[in-house]
Design a protein around this motif. Structure first.
Motif, PDB file in Angstrom:
ATOM      1  N   LYS A 176     -42.047  55.657  16.636  1.00 57.12           N
ATOM      2  CA  LYS A 176     -42.399  54.829  15.491  1.00 57.12           C
ATOM      3  C   LYS A 176     -42.361  55.723  14.263  1.00 57.12           C
ATOM      4  CE  LYS A 176     -45.500  51.666  17.983  1.00 57.12           C
ATOM      5  NZ  LYS A 176     -46.890  51.142  18.029  1.00 57.12           N
ATOM      6  N   THR A 178     -44.651  56.653  12.577  1.00 61.64           N
ATOM      7  CA  THR A 178     -45.841  57.511  12.580  1.00 61.64           C
ATOM      8  C   THR A 178     -46.116  58.115  13.950  1.00 61.64           C
ATOM      9  OG1 THR A 178     -47.250  55.588  13.028  1.00 61.64           O
ATOM     10  CG2 THR A 178     -46.926  56.208  10.708  1.00 61.64           C
ATOM     11  N   LEU A 179     -45.157  57.984  14.883  1.00 56.91           N
ATOM     12  CA  LEU A 179     -45.381  58.469  16.244  1.00 56.91           C
ATOM     13  C   LEU A 179     -44.161  59.267  16.718  1.00 56.91           C
ATOM     14  CD1 LEU A 179     -47.319  58.461  18.671  1.00 56.91           C
ATOM     15  CD2 LEU A 179     -46.151  56.395  19.476  1.00 56.91           C
ATOM     16  N   LEU A 260     -49.234  61.982  16.122  1.00 60.65           N
ATOM     17  CA  LEU A 260     -49.547  60.691  15.521  1.00 60.65           C
ATOM     18  C   LEU A 260     -50.027  60.910  14.088  1.00 60.65           C
ATOM     19  CD1 LEU A 260     -49.989  57.597  15.784  1.00 60.65           C
ATOM     20  CD2 LEU A 260     -52.315  58.128  16.617  1.00 60.65           C
ATOM     21  N   LEU A 261     -49.439  60.186  13.148  1.00 58.16           N
ATOM     22  CA  LEU A 261     -49.834  60.248  11.736  1.00 58.16           C
ATOM     23  C   LEU A 261     -50.723  59.063  11.414  1.00 58.16           C
ATOM     24  CD1 LEU A 261     -46.376  61.146  10.140  1.00 58.16           C
ATOM     25  CD2 LEU A 261     -48.152  62.719  10.908  1.00 58.16           C
ATOM     26  N   ARG A 262     -51.936  59.332  10.895  1.00 61.99           N
ATOM     27  CA  ARG A 262     -52.872  58.292  10.499  1.00 61.99           C
ATOM     28  C   ARG A 262     -53.366  58.592   9.087  1.00 61.99           C
ATOM     29  NH1 ARG A 262     -52.870  53.479  13.166  1.00 61.99           N
ATOM     30  NH2 ARG A 262     -53.048  53.746  15.423  1.00 61.99           N
ATOM     31  N   GLY A 263     -52.718  57.989   8.097  1.00 59.58           N
ATOM     32  CA  GLY A 263     -53.124  58.241   6.717  1.00 59.58           C
ATOM     33  C   GLY A 263     -52.981  59.720   6.383  1.00 59.58           C
ATOM     34  N   ARG A 264     -54.108  60.326   5.994  1.00 60.55           N
ATOM     35  CA  ARG A 264     -54.085  61.742   5.661  1.00 60.55           C
ATOM     36  C   ARG A 264     -54.345  62.632   6.877  1.00 60.55           C
ATOM     37  NH1 ARG A 264     -58.139  62.494   0.768  1.00 60.55           N
ATOM     38  NH2 ARG A 264     -59.463  61.318   2.239  1.00 60.55           N
ATOM     39  N   HIS A 265     -54.396  62.055   8.055  1.00 56.89           N
ATOM     40  CA  HIS A 265     -54.738  62.811   9.260  1.00 56.89           C
ATOM     41  C   HIS A 265     -53.539  62.884  10.207  1.00 56.89           C
ATOM     42  CE1 HIS A 265     -58.968  62.721   8.066  1.00 56.89           C
ATOM     43  NE2 HIS A 265     -58.820  61.412   7.829  1.00 56.89           N
ATOM     44  N   ILE A 266     -53.486  63.995  10.914  1.00 56.42           N
ATOM     45  CA  ILE A 266     -52.456  64.208  11.932  1.00 56.42           C
ATOM     46  C   ILE A 266     -53.161  64.496  13.255  1.00 56.42           C
ATOM     47  CG2 ILE A 266     -50.536  65.635  12.707  1.00 56.42           C
ATOM     48  CD1 ILE A 266     -49.936  66.280   9.811  1.00 56.42           C
ATOM     49  N   VAL A 267     -52.847  63.733  14.271  1.00 60.23           N
ATOM     50  CA  VAL A 267     -53.418  63.927  15.602  1.00 60.23           C
ATOM     51  C   VAL A 267     -52.290  64.387  16.538  1.00 60.23           C
ATOM     52  CG1 VAL A 267     -54.616  62.854  17.547  1.00 60.23           C
ATOM     53  CG2 VAL A 267     -55.144  62.141  15.194  1.00 60.23           C
TER      54      VAL A 267
END
Length: 332
Positions: A176, A178-179, A260-267
């Protein structure tokens, strides 16, 4: 000034194989090096190897009578035939009294190359394959890789060979916007082969030394043993590094990482699985390790100023002898 003759050469080549989809890259580097090693040994004189220690300050005592040897000379019929055999591998002094200086060459041939292929399976999936190869061959006259070097002309060179290879395959998938997932597999085989000095000759048998038949290494005829004398340079052939010695290592590794991208965070999470397969051999002291410290030719009542380690050697009276069975393949 020691000799250093070093040549490095190589090149790279890369470009597209299929426009916009497949690219390749290749590189090679070679090294040829001859390096002179400064070696300064403390050695016995030619007279001492005949049993004549008249030039030695210390008084030599006969271990069988407890009295000094007349003139500090060991009678010819008391000299050990085994010691006389090995004494011929010791050089005579060429600088001053008791020193031998020379500059043998350590020869290194190294080759390495890398091949890489990048391929775009689609807009979302990209992969690469890479193969790397490193091969080093060294002819080493010294039993020490660092300084000070210890090398004897009579022992020649010991061959050292290392080879490492690496195969990597990677697949990067944009699942995706962001994935992101990256999977990688790697295989790393590596071989190290360390040879002793004089490999292929049964020096103990030629010298008439018995008792080491049972500690022989299967498939190995023999190699030079190790001798240490107090006050003189040690002559090391095998046991100094437990040679012949091999290391056969294979590593298989799988990794998978998810980002995984979540807004200003990267997991980012992932896993790694590694299979490590070592198969090692070493020979311990299979050819023996002899130590001499002048105990036999000292005056037991007043040892100061008496005795000589090399005189003990010529009498065939070591302070300690170590032997051990070689280790079979272990690890895995």
């Amino acid at each position: 000034k020691q000799k250093l003759d070093r040549h490095q050469f190589g090149g790279t080549l890369g470009g597209p194989l299929a426009k916009g989809k497949t690219f390749f890259f290749a590189s090679y580097e070679g090294t040829r090096e001859n390096q002179g090693l400064p070696v300064n040994l403390t050695v016995p004189s030619a007279a001492m190897k005949r049993g004549d220690f008249s030039a030695v300050r210390n008084v030599l005592y006969d271990p069988t009578t407890g009295q000094p040897f007349p003139g500090n000379v060991i009678p010819a019929n008391r000299l050990s035939p085994q010691a006389q055999y090995f004494a011929k591998y010791l050089p005579d002094p060429n600088v001053g009294t008791g020193n031998f200086t020379w500059s043998p060459e350590r020869m290194l041939h190294a080759d390495q190359f890398t091949l890489r292929l990048d391929h775009s399976l689609s807009e979302k999936h990209k992969m690469f394959l890479r193969y790397s190869f490193h091969d080093n061959r060294m002819e080493d006259p010294s039993s020490t890789l660092g300084n000070p070097s210890s090398a004897f002309p009579g022992l020649g060179n010991a061959h050292i060979h290392t080879r490492g290879q690496n195969i990597v395959a990677s697949l990067t998938s944009t699942l995706k916007p962001t994935l992101l997932n990256e999977f990688r597999a790697s295989y790393l085989p590596q071989v190290v082969d360390l040879e002793p000095f004089g490999l292929g000759t049964n020096y103990l048998q030629e010298a008439g030394i018995r008792g080491f038949e049972e500690t022989g290494r299967p498939g190995v005829v023999g190699s030079f043993p190790d001798f240490a004398w107090s006050g003189y340079s040690s002559m090391n052939g095998s046991a100094f590094d437990q040679r012949p010695k091999t290391q056969d290592l294979k590593v298989l590794e799988f990794t998978d990482n998810v980002t995984l991208l979540r807004g200003r965070h990267i997991v980012k999470v992932g896993t790694k699985i590694r299979r490590w397969l070592p198969h090692f051999t070493d020979s311990k002291q299979y050819q023996g390790q002899w130590t001499y410290n002048a105990f036999a030719t000292q005056n037991p009542a007043s040892p100061t100023g008496t005795g000589d380690a090399f005189a003990d050697f010529m009498l065939g009276m070591p302070r300690q002898v170590v032997r051990s069975f070689p280790a079979d393949t272990f690890g895995g």
